[in-house]
Design a protein around this motif. Structure first.
Motif, PDB file in Angstrom:
ATOM      1  N   TYR A   1      77.912 -18.790   2.586  1.00  0.00           N
ATOM      2  CA  TYR A   1      76.952 -18.619   3.445  1.00  0.00           C
ATOM      3  C   TYR A   1      76.698 -17.116   3.717  1.00  0.00           C
TER       4      TYR A   1
ATOM      5  N   ALA B   1      80.454 -16.677   5.006  1.00  0.00           N
ATOM      6  CA  ALA B   1      81.467 -17.431   5.478  1.00  0.00           C
ATOM      7  C   ALA B   1      81.496 -18.586   4.304  1.00  0.00           C
ATOM      8  N   THR B   2      82.734 -19.131   4.184  1.00  0.00           N
ATOM      9  CA  THR B   2      82.750 -19.728   2.542  1.00  0.00           C
ATOM     10  C   THR B   2      83.938 -20.928   3.224  1.00  0.00           C
TER      11      THR B   2
ATOM     12  N   SER C   1      81.162 -21.555  13.548  1.00  0.00           N
ATOM     13  CA  SER C   1      81.236 -20.700  12.276  1.00  0.00           C
ATOM     14  C   SER C   1      80.018 -19.836  12.230  1.00  0.00           C
ATOM     15  N   LEU C   2      78.758 -20.299  12.185  1.00  0.00           N
ATOM     16  CA  LEU C   2      77.555 -19.565  12.188  1.00  0.00           C
ATOM     17  C   LEU C   2      77.359 -18.519  13.279  1.00  0.00           C
TER      18      LEU C   2
ATOM     19  N   ARG D   1      77.952 -10.238   5.477  1.00  0.00           N
ATOM     20  CA  ARG D   1      79.385 -10.818   5.424  1.00  0.00           C
ATOM     21  C   ARG D   1      78.958 -12.136   4.990  1.00  0.00           C
TER      22      ARG D   1
ATOM     23  N   LYS E   1      79.680 -16.905  14.790  1.00  0.00           N
ATOM     24  CA  LYS E   1      80.624 -15.883  14.551  1.00  0.00           C
ATOM     25  C   LYS E   1      79.982 -14.998  13.370  1.00  0.00           C
ATOM     26  N   LEU E   2      79.203 -15.600  12.318  1.00  0.00           N
ATOM     27  CA  LEU E   2      78.941 -14.857  11.228  1.00  0.00           C
ATOM     28  C   LEU E   2      77.609 -14.073  11.596  1.00  0.00           C
TER      29      LEU E   2
ATOM     30  N   GLU F   1      82.561 -27.349   7.232  1.00  0.00           N
ATOM     31  CA  GLU F   1      83.287 -26.195   7.820  1.00  0.00           C
ATOM     32  C   GLU F   1      82.244 -25.242   8.196  1.00  0.00           C
ATOM     33  N   VAL F   2      81.528 -24.820   7.236  1.00  0.00           N
ATOM     34  CA  VAL F   2      80.697 -23.472   7.159  1.00  0.00           C
ATOM     35  C   VAL F   2      79.512 -23.650   8.329  1.00  0.00           C
TER      36      VAL F   2
END
Ligand code: ATP
Ligand code: MG
Lengths: 276, 281
Positions: A216, A223-224, A235-236, A221, A238-239, A229-230
Motif C-alpha cells: 500500500y 505498508a505491506t 496501520s493506515l 512510503r 500511521k502511513l 494487516e495493512v
C-alpha cells in the motif's frame, strides 16, 4: 496465506530500502518488500502515489537513488518479466494484428525471422481464447479499443511464461464483468504456473478475494502484509499521518481520512475524504 | 534497354529497391521518417568531402552516414529525438556546403549525388553495392523480432531484455548502410522516396506484418523498374519518375484502404448481420 518460502529459494522479487528522487522530488522513500513465486500482490495507492514509478524501478527503467531491486533470473540467466504498461499508444496505421502482438510474446526477444508453426499458432489461439480476444484476433491492434488492447497486452505478457508479471492498472479500461474475469484469470495463472503477480490499482476491491499480499503506497512510503494487516485503521493512520477509517460495506472496503469527531462537530462531512 | 550499362543500372536499382523496401517497412513501424531523411542528406556532405580529398564517394558516404546515425542515437537518449536528428542534419549540411565551396567538381557530379545517376553506376561499383545490400538484408532479418517488439512497445521490450537504445543504434546503422549504397544509384534526395512510399502503400493493403514487408519490396521494385523504363523511353530524369510513381502508389494504397473500409461498413440488410444490430454484453 499461501506458500511463504522459508529458505528464500522461492523468492522472485526483493525490493530493499529503495528510495526514488525524480527532478529533485522524493517520490518513494525506503521501500522494502519481497514477493514469492505463485503470490498475487496488489500494489494499492491513489493517483500520483508512486505505483507506476515503483513498477518502473523494478523493471530497471528508473534507477533508484538508494536501495536495491533483485529479480530472480530465469533459466537463461536474465530475469523474465512480463509487463503491461498503464498507457500505450499503438499506431492504427501499423500492419500488426492482435495475434501478431500476442505471438511476439512467445519469442519477440529472439533473433531471426518468425517461422510459422502449428504449435505456435495453437498456443496463440489458446491464449487469445483465455483473455476472450478471439473476436478481434485478426484486427489491427492500433484500431482496437482501450479494453481490447488491454487484453491483448495481458495475453502478450502471460504467453512469455515470465517468472514475474507486473501489470500497471490493468483493470482501468475494463468494464465490471471483464474486470472480474481478468482478475480470476491472473489469479489462476499465478497459482498454476507459480508466477509472482504484482498488480497496481487505485481500487483494491476487485482484488480482495484473490490477494495474498498488499503493498500500500501513500506519502512516498509503503505498508505491506496481508490485507487484514495493512488495511486497518491503525496501520493506515500511521502511513498517511492523519486519522484514517477503514469501513467495510457490502463486502467492499472504503478507506477514508479525516477526523470523524471534527467532521461531526462542523456539522458536515467535508473533511472526510475517500482515499483509494 | 537491357545491355551493358543498362544491365548494371537494372541490377543496382533492383538491389537498392529490395533493401529500401525492407528497411522502409521498419521506418514506417518506428516512425523514423525524419532520420531516414536526415541520414542521406547528411551523407551527401560525406561524398562531397570524399571527392575533395580524392577518395571513393562510397567511403565518404559510409563514414558520414554512420557517424550521423550514432550521433542521432546518442543525442536522442537525452534530448528529444527530432531535435537530435535536426541538429545532426544541420551540422552535416553545413559541412557539405563548406566542402562544396572548396571542391572543383563539376556541377553534374554534385547533381548526380543529389538526384542519382542510375546509368552512371559502373560494374565495379556494383560489387560494394551488392555486398552492403546483402549485409543490410541479413541484419534486418536477424533482428526482425526484437526490432519489431522494440518498435511497437519499447518499455515492454526493455522488460524482456531487448534494450531500446541497442535496437535504435542497430537500426540507424542499417539505415546508414542503406544510404551508403543507395545514394550513388538513386541519389540522396530520392532514396527518401523509396524508403517511405512503398512501405506506406503496402500498409494499406494488408494487416500482416511480414506480408506488408514483402509487398513493400515488390512495390519498391515496381517503382524503380518502371522509372528506369520510362526514363529510357522519354529521356526525362529518372528521379522525376521515382518520386511521382512513389507518391502514386501511396495514393493508390489510401484509395484502396478507403474503398475497403466503405465496403465493410455498408450495412447489408437482407439476410446478413448488419452493423445496426445491437449487442449487449
Ligand atoms: N520524471 C518525473 N519527474 C518528476 N516527478 C515525477 C516524474 N515522474 C513521476 N513524477 C511524480 O511522481 C509521482 C508518482 O507518479 P506515478 O506515476 O508513479 O503515480 P501513480 O501512483 O502511478 O499514479 P496513477 O494512479 O495516476 O497512475 C507523481 O506525483 C508524479 O507527478
Ligand atoms: Mg500510474
Amino acid at each position: 496465506m499461501q506458500g511463504r518460502a522459508v529458505d528464500g529459494s522461492d523468492e522472485i522479487l526483493a525490493v530493499d530500502g529503495v528510495s526514488v528522487t525524480l527532478s529533485g522530488r522524493e517520490i518513494l522513500r525506503d521501500v522494502t518488500f519481497h514477493i514469492n513465486a505463485g503470490e498475487f500482490t496488489g500494489l494499492i495507492g491513489s493517483n500520483g502515489a508512486g505505483k507506476t514509478t515503483l513498477i518502473r524501478v523494478i523493471l530497471g527503467l528508473i534507477t533508484p537513488s538508494s536501495g536495491t531491486v533483485r529479480v530472480e533470473s530465469g533459466s537463461r540467466g536474465h530475469p523474465l518479466i512480463g509487463y503491461v504498461p498503464q498507457r500505450i499508444t499503438l499506431d492504427p496505421d501499423m500492419p500488426l494484428r492482435a495475434r501478431d502482438l500476442v505471438g511476439l510474446g512467445i519469442d519477440g526477444q529472439r533473433f531471426g525471422l518468425p517461422l510459422p508453426s502449428a504449435t505456435r499458432r495453437k498456443q496463440v489461439d489458446e491464449m487469445l481464447d483465455a483473455v476472450d480476444a478471439t473476436r478481434f484476433a485478426d484486427s489491427r491492434v492500433g484500431n482496437l479499443s482501450g479494453g481490447e488492447q488491454q487484453r491483448i497486452l495481458i495475453a502478450h505478457a502471460i504467453i512469455s511464461h515470465p517468472r514475474l508479471l507486473l501489470l500497471d492498472e490493468p483493470l482501468a479500461n475494463l468494464d465490471i464483468g471483464s474486470e472480474q474475469e481478468v482478475v480470476d484469470l491472473l489469479a489462476r495463472i499465478a497459482r498454476e504456473q507459480r508466477i509472482a503477480v504484482l498488480i497496481s490499482t487505485h481500487d483494491m476491491n476487485p482484488l480482495l478475494p484473490v490477494m495474498d499480499r498488499i503493498v500500500y503506497v501513500a506519502n512516498g512510503r509503503i505498508a505491506t502484509g496481508t490485507t487484514a494487516e495493512v488495511v486497518s485503521s491503525e496501520s493506515l493512520t500511521k502511513l498517511y499521518g492523519v486519522h484514517v477509517d477503514v469501513i467495510h460495506v457490502h463486502n467492499r472496503i472504503l478507506v477514508v481520512a479525516g477526523r470523524r469527531e471534527e467532521a461531526l462537530q462542523h456539522g458536515g462531512s467535508e473533511s472526510i475524504v475517500e482515499l483509494v | 534497354m537491357f545491355s551493358g550499362l543498362m544491365l548494371t543500372a537494372w541490377e543496382s536499382a533492383s538491389i537498392v529497391a529490395v533493401v529500401a523496401g525492407v528497411v522502409g517497412f521498419f521506418i514506417g513501424l518506428r516512425g523514423s521518417a525524419f532520420a531516414a531523411h536526415a541520414l542521406p542528406n547528411g551523407a551527401f556532405a560525406g561524398a562531397a568531402g570524399a571527392s575533395l580529398i580524392g577518395v571513393d564517394a562510397i567511403a565518404g558516404l559510409a563514414v558520414f552516414s554512420i557517424l550521423g546515425a550514432l550521433t542521432i542515437a546518442a543525442l536522442g537518449r537525452r534530448a528529444r529525438h527530432d531535435v537530435a536528428t535536426a541538429l545532426v542534419i544541420v551540422v552535416m549540411l553545413g559541412l557539405g556546403s563548406l566542402f562544396l565551396s572548396m571542391t572543383t567538381e563539376y556541377a553534374p557530379e554534385i547533381f548526380s549525388l543529389l538526384f542519382g545517376e542510375v546509368l552512371g553506376v559502373s560494374s565495379s561499383e556494383l560489387i560494394p553495392i551488392a555486398i552492403i545490400g546483402v549485409v543490410c538484408i541479413a541484419a534486418m532479418f536477424l533482428v526482425y523480432r526484437p526490432l519489431m517488439l522494440s518498435s511497437v512497445m519499447p518499455d515492454v521490450a526493455e522488460a524482456r531484455g531487448v534494450g531500446s537504445t541497442r535496437m535504435e543504434v542497430i537500426f540507424l546503422v542499417i539505415v546508414a548502410l542503406t544510404t551508403t549504397m543507395a545514394v550513388p544509384v538513386v541519389g540522396a534526395l530520392l532514396i527518401f522516396s523509396l524508403l517511405i512510399s512503398p512501405a506506406a502503400a503496402a500498409r494499406s493493403f494488408t494487416n500482416r506484418p511480414f506480408t506488408a514487408m514483402g509487398l513493400s519490396v515488390l512495390i519498391a521494385l515496381g517503382t524503380v523498374w518502371s522509372a528506369i523504363a520510362l526514363a529510357y523511353l522519354s529521356n526525362l530524369p529518372i528521379g522525376f519518375f521515382v518520386g511521382s510513381i512513389g507518391a502514386g502508389t501511396y495514393a493508390a494504397g489510401r484509395l484502396w484502404a478507403g474503398w475497403k473500409r466503405n465496403r465493410a461498413s455498408t450495412p447489408r440488410v437482407a439476410g446478413g448481420r448488419s452493423r445496426a444490430q445491437v449487442q449487449i454484453s
